[in-house]
Each structure stands twice: as C-alpha cells, then as structure tokens.
Design a protein around this motif. Structure first.
Motif, PDB file in Angstrom:
ATOM      1  N   UNK A 260      86.434 -59.463 119.457  1.00 22.13           N
ATOM      2  CA  UNK A 260      87.126 -60.634 119.998  1.00 22.13           C
ATOM      3  C   UNK A 260      88.163 -61.145 118.999  1.00 22.13           C
ATOM      4  N   UNK A 261      89.169 -61.838 119.530  1.00 22.76           N
ATOM      5  CA  UNK A 261      90.184 -62.413 118.637  1.00 22.76           C
ATOM      6  C   UNK A 261      89.746 -63.772 118.132  1.00 22.76           C
ATOM      7  N   UNK A 262      88.943 -64.447 118.915  1.00 21.41           N
ATOM      8  CA  UNK A 262      88.422 -65.777 118.587  1.00 21.41           C
ATOM      9  C   UNK A 262      86.935 -65.746 118.884  1.00 21.41           C
ATOM     10  N   UNK A 263      86.180 -66.676 118.310  1.00 21.29           N
ATOM     11  CA  UNK A 263      84.761 -66.742 118.688  1.00 21.29           C
ATOM     12  C   UNK A 263      84.625 -66.978 120.198  1.00 21.29           C
ATOM     13  N   UNK A 264      83.922 -66.082 120.864  1.00 24.96           N
ATOM     14  CA  UNK A 264      83.800 -66.145 122.331  1.00 24.96           C
ATOM     15  C   UNK A 264      82.354 -65.996 122.782  1.00 24.96           C
ATOM     16  N   UNK A 265      81.475 -65.596 121.878  1.00 27.66           N
ATOM     17  CA  UNK A 265      80.112 -65.258 122.284  1.00 27.66           C
ATOM     18  C   UNK A 265      79.235 -66.486 122.450  1.00 27.66           C
ATOM     19  N   UNK A 266      77.938 -66.258 122.424  1.00 27.23           N
ATOM     20  CA  UNK A 266      76.968 -67.350 122.611  1.00 27.23           C
ATOM     21  C   UNK A 266      77.193 -68.480 121.633  1.00 27.23           C
ATOM     22  N   UNK A 267      77.689 -68.129 120.450  1.00 29.68           N
ATOM     23  CA  UNK A 267      77.792 -69.122 119.380  1.00 29.68           C
ATOM     24  C   UNK A 267      78.734 -70.278 119.725  1.00 29.68           C
ATOM     25  N   UNK A 268      79.673 -70.063 120.639  1.00 28.30           N
ATOM     26  CA  UNK A 268      80.521 -71.196 121.066  1.00 28.30           C
ATOM     27  C   UNK A 268      80.129 -71.713 122.450  1.00 28.30           C
ATOM     28  N   UNK A 269      79.179 -71.055 123.094  1.00 26.92           N
ATOM     29  CA  UNK A 269      78.869 -71.418 124.490  1.00 26.92           C
ATOM     30  C   UNK A 269      77.611 -72.268 124.620  1.00 26.92           C
ATOM     31  N   UNK A 270      76.995 -72.609 123.503  1.00 28.41           N
ATOM     32  CA  UNK A 270      75.684 -73.257 123.584  1.00 28.41           C
ATOM     33  C   UNK A 270      75.789 -74.784 123.496  1.00 28.41           C
ATOM     34  N   UNK A 271      74.631 -75.426 123.404  1.00 29.53           N
ATOM     35  CA  UNK A 271      74.563 -76.896 123.346  1.00 29.53           C
ATOM     36  C   UNK A 271      74.873 -77.445 121.948  1.00 29.53           C
TER      37      UNK A 271
ATOM     38  N   UNK B 102      81.530 -72.537 114.601  1.00 33.69           N
ATOM     39  CA  UNK B 102      81.764 -71.110 114.335  1.00 33.69           C
ATOM     40  C   UNK B 102      83.122 -70.849 113.700  1.00 33.69           C
ATOM     41  N   UNK B 103      84.208 -71.354 114.322  1.00 30.72           N
ATOM     42  CA  UNK B 103      85.528 -71.143 113.716  1.00 30.72           C
ATOM     43  C   UNK B 103      85.636 -71.718 112.306  1.00 30.72           C
ATOM     44  N   UNK B 104      85.015 -72.883 112.070  1.00 32.80           N
ATOM     45  CA  UNK B 104      85.093 -73.487 110.726  1.00 32.80           C
ATOM     46  C   UNK B 104      84.338 -72.638 109.701  1.00 32.80           C
ATOM     47  N   UNK B 105      83.180 -72.120 110.087  1.00 31.22           N
ATOM     48  CA  UNK B 105      82.422 -71.269 109.151  1.00 31.22           C
ATOM     49  C   UNK B 105      83.212 -69.986 108.868  1.00 31.22           C
ATOM     50  N   UNK B 106      83.817 -69.468 109.915  1.00 30.03           N
ATOM     51  CA  UNK B 106      84.611 -68.241 109.738  1.00 30.03           C
ATOM     52  C   UNK B 106      85.752 -68.476 108.739  1.00 30.03           C
ATOM     53  N   UNK B 107      86.460 -69.587 108.913  1.00 31.07           N
ATOM     54  CA  UNK B 107      87.577 -69.895 108.005  1.00 31.07           C
ATOM     55  C   UNK B 107      87.061 -70.118 106.581  1.00 31.07           C
ATOM     56  N   UNK B 108      85.917 -70.773 106.466  1.00 29.21           N
ATOM     57  CA  UNK B 108      85.343 -71.012 105.142  1.00 29.21           C
ATOM     58  C   UNK B 108      84.972 -69.692 104.466  1.00 29.21           C
ATOM     59  N   UNK B 109      84.372 -68.790 105.231  1.00 28.34           N
ATOM     60  CA  UNK B 109      84.000 -67.494 104.652  1.00 28.34           C
ATOM     61  C   UNK B 109      85.243 -66.715 104.213  1.00 28.34           C
TER      62      UNK B 109
END
Ligand SMILES: Cc1cc2nc3c(=O)[nH]c(=O)nc-3n(C[C@H](O)[C@H](O)[C@H](O)COP(=O)(O)OP(=O)(O)OC[C@H]3O[C@@H](n4cnc5c(N)ncnc54)[C@H](O)[C@@H]3O)c2cc1C
Length: 383
Positions: A36-47, A145-152
């Motif tokens: 994926x180009x952006x976070x699209x999986x369960x990690x952005x779709x949850x509560x 998710x996007x913030x953790x990705x950028x931090x990593x």
C-alpha cells in the motif's frame, strides 16, 4: 535492485511497525515493505480502543507489554492518545454479575447507575450500573499508524511502499521491486498470510473476519472513554472466561437473535473531531464479500438511538478485515529466521506492539537505545 538488511519486515500495520520499532531501537538496519502507499489495513480501520484490562492469558501479556510502548510512541511520534480507561454500561443484572466477578481480580472499578449516567451520555435510567476498566487507552487509529511510520523513518527505518511481496523464505524477500536479503525476515501481513504463506495459514486454521463499521455525528455529550456494552463483554477474554458469561450470552441471544446473527460488538469510541465510531458486525470465512448489508447498519444505528436517545447522522461507512483463527495469535517460524506474527482475533491494536516486542526481543537482544537517543543509520525514507 538487491539490498541487504539486518531485519526485513513485510507489512506496515501496527504489528509490522512494532517489529520495526523493536529492531530499530536495538541498532538494527531495518526495512519495512508494504504494497500500500498509505496505511490502509486494519490498523487504520479500527476503533482505536487499546483494550488492555479486558484481556486474559497471553493476550493480557502482549497487551501489558504494548501499553508502555503506546505511551512512549505517542509522546515521541506526537499523536493523540489518552489514558481514559474504558467505561462499560450494564443494562441488566447479569452484566453486573459478570463485571463483579471480573472485578475481583483488580483493575476494574464497579460503578452504580448514577455514576454511569454522570460519566457517559447514555439515556437516563437505562443503566443498572457498570464499570471502569482502568488500564485501557484510546488513540485515533487514522493518525497513530502514519505518525509511528514517520517516527520510525526518522530513526532510520527504510519504508519500501507500493511494493508487493510475492514470496518469503529464510533470508530472502522477493518483491515486485526486486529481492531483499535480511538476517531476519518478519511477516506481519494480518489476514493476507493466507495468500503469502497459504500452507501455514491452512495448517493453523487462519481465516478472515469481515466487519462493518460506521462513523457518525450525534448531538450528545462527549464520551470520555471508549464505551462497551454486554455484547462486548461476551467476546473479550477476561470476561468470556468466567462462568457468569454463560447466562448473559444466552439472554442476549434469546432476546436479540437479530443482533446475534450479525455477531455484534456494540461499542463506541469518540474521535478528537467529535465524531463517533460505531460498531460492529463480524462474519468469518475464507473470503469476505465486499457487499455491506444496509440492514446491519440499520441495526447498529437503532442500537445507538436506544442507548443514547438521539438519532445519529452517518458520515462514513467502511469494511475492515482481520485474521481470525482458533488461537488468539499466530506466532510461527516456518523456516529459521523467518518469523510470522499476527493477532488472530480483533485485538491486534491492543496487543500488536507487545506481540512484536515480546517475540522479537530474545532474538534482537537488549534495547541499545530508547527512541529518545536513537541515532539514525541514515536518512529514513518514505517512498
Ligand atoms: C473494523 C475493525 C475494528 C477493530 N477494532 C479494534 C480495536 O478497537 N482494538 C484492537 O485492539 N483491535 C481492533 N481491531 C483489530 C486490529 O485493528 C488488528 O488486529 C490490527 O490492526 C492488525 O494489525 P496488522 O499489522 O497485523 O495488520 P494491518 O494493519 O492490516 O497491516 C497489514 C499490512 O500488510 C500489508 N500486506 C499484506 N500482504 C502484503 C504483501 N504480500 N506484500 C506487501 N504488503 C502486504 C498490507 O498492505 C497492510 O498494510 C479491529 C479490526 C478491524 C478490522
């Protein structure tokens, strides 16, 4: 293209990000590959509900291990997270009995009906009591998710995005952009393990669970914490393991076969923008049809009206899918130095960071640095 890393991770959801964090903070040269180009999986779709206190056994161990990592990452990566705990509204005595039994082990504060009315926007006189589950956290899944990705990336982790992995073996990841060699390969592809490693998925009985979700706006006071109901209690390990759950489950199924048929987890979280995430239905199988039933949405909205006394306005609908199986987690090493990690029930946001840390720490050794003093190997990249 052919590259060499200490650790190559397939999948950039919370489990893959947890693996990357575990490796990067131990001085490893890390690459994360995602189609994926952006976070699209369960990690952005949850509560965004980090439901720690409702877990039991190994899930609780991973959840407890996740908690300090979530707190640390929210500070370092700069995303919203609150130590809200979770509120549970009990609308029937059998729900109270179950909460009382669970509270004996600590970490759960029992509340009376007045407390619940004061602390949540539920309708007057609908609650007979409830509870506050203290260790729980809440985040915004779309931001975390996007913030953790950028931090990593800032710590030197390389991200190879829009890149599909077709085959993994010990030391080798074959991608649509060429081969990647690594001392340790971690597969964190959630339900897609049934495509990447079908023999393993079949051997351990991993299937897919599809969920319908709604985001709504409603004119009610703020939810200060995620809100669970009796339909949640019957699914989370700490409650579901208790003998008192049987009476509750039977009553819920007898009274509301329509909600039982969609396998509802009636629960709510409120995002920082004021909207509410409303969920959710569950359907399991080898494949999940993409067609979302409006009847299921109607039921969820009706339950919202019943609990809060107002009609919500739907602003978004989406489907999520996660891996499901007979065990709560898939932790496998089909070949040496090829590790496969997945939460195989719907608690991966709660447990994923801890699952990765706990599983990989013995291979990676002591943390060489905390995120605060981590020195990038090189400029991290997001491509
Ligand atoms: C609707 C919904 C609500 C939920 N609510 C909660 C909750 O409130 N609390 C909680 O604890 N859990 C919740 N969960 C579960 C939780 O979201 C998941 O368990 C968790 O996000 C799984 O993380 P992951 O990293 O394994 O998977 P994902 O986030 O799905 O990431 C997997 C990644 O792998 C990539 N990938 C797959 N195959 C390949 C390939 N061949 N090549 C390259 N990349 C690949 C995908 O693109 C994806 O980015 C919910 C799940 C859903 C769907």
């Amino acid at each position: 293209m052919s590259r060499v890393y200490d650790v190559a991770i397939v999948g950039s959801g919370i489990v893959g990000l947890g693996a990357a964090y575990a490796a990067a903070t131990r001085g490893q040269r890390v690459i994360v590959i995602d189609r994926a180009s952006e976070p699209m999986g369960s990690t952005v779709r949850n509560f965004g509900h980090l439901c720690i206190g409702a877990q039991a056994g190994v899930a609780r161990e991973y959840a407890d291990a996740s908690r300090p990592l979530w707190l640390q990452l929210s500070r370092d990566a700069g995303f919203w997270l609150r130590e809200s705990g979770t509120l549970v509204v009990a609308r029937h005595d059998d729900e109270l009995r179950l909460l009382e039994a669970a509270a004996r082990d600590g970490g759960i504060e029992l509340l009376d009906a007045d407390d619940i009315e004061r602390r949540t926007p539920v309708r007057a006189r609908i609650a007979v009591g409830g509870a506050h589950v203290a260790p729980d956290l809440q985040t915004d899944p779309r931001a975390a998710g996007p913030a953790i990705r950028a931090h990593l990336a800032s710590l030197g982790v390389e991200f190879l995005l829009r890149t599909s992995v077709g085959r993994v073996t010990a030391g080798l990841v074959q991608t649509s952009r060429g081969d990647i060699h690594a001392g340790l390969v971690v597969v964190a592809v959630n339900h897609d393990v049934d495509q990447l490693l079908p023999d393993l998925a079949e051997a351990v009985g991993v299937q897919r669970c599809g969920l319908d979700m709604l985001r709504v706006r409603a004119d009610i006071p703020a939810l200060t914490a995620p809100l669970l109901t009796g339909w949640s209690l019957v699914r989370y390990g700490r409650f579901a393991a208790l003998p008192e759950v049987a009476v509750l489950r039977e009553r819920l199924h007898d009274e509301r076969p329509d909600l039982a048929a969609i396998d509802i987890n009636q629960m709510y979280t409120q995002l920082p923008d004021g909207s509410f995430i409303v969920g959710d239905t569950h359907a399991r199988g080898a494949g999940i049809p993409p067609f979302q039933s409006e009847a299921a949405s109607d039921l969820m909205l009706e339950e919202f009206r019943g609990l809060f006394g107002v009609s919500p306005r739907v602003v978004e609908r989406w489907q999520g899918i996660y891996a499901t199986g007979p065990d709560e987690f898939l932790v496998a090493e089909p070949e040496s130095d090829l590790v496969v990690l997945a939460a195989t029930t719907g608690i991966g946001m709660t447990t994923g960071l801890g699952l990765a840390e706990t599983t990989l720490a013995p291979r990676l050794g002591t943390r060489l640095m905390s995120h605060a003093d981590a020195v990038p190997h090189r400029e991290g990249t997001l491509r």
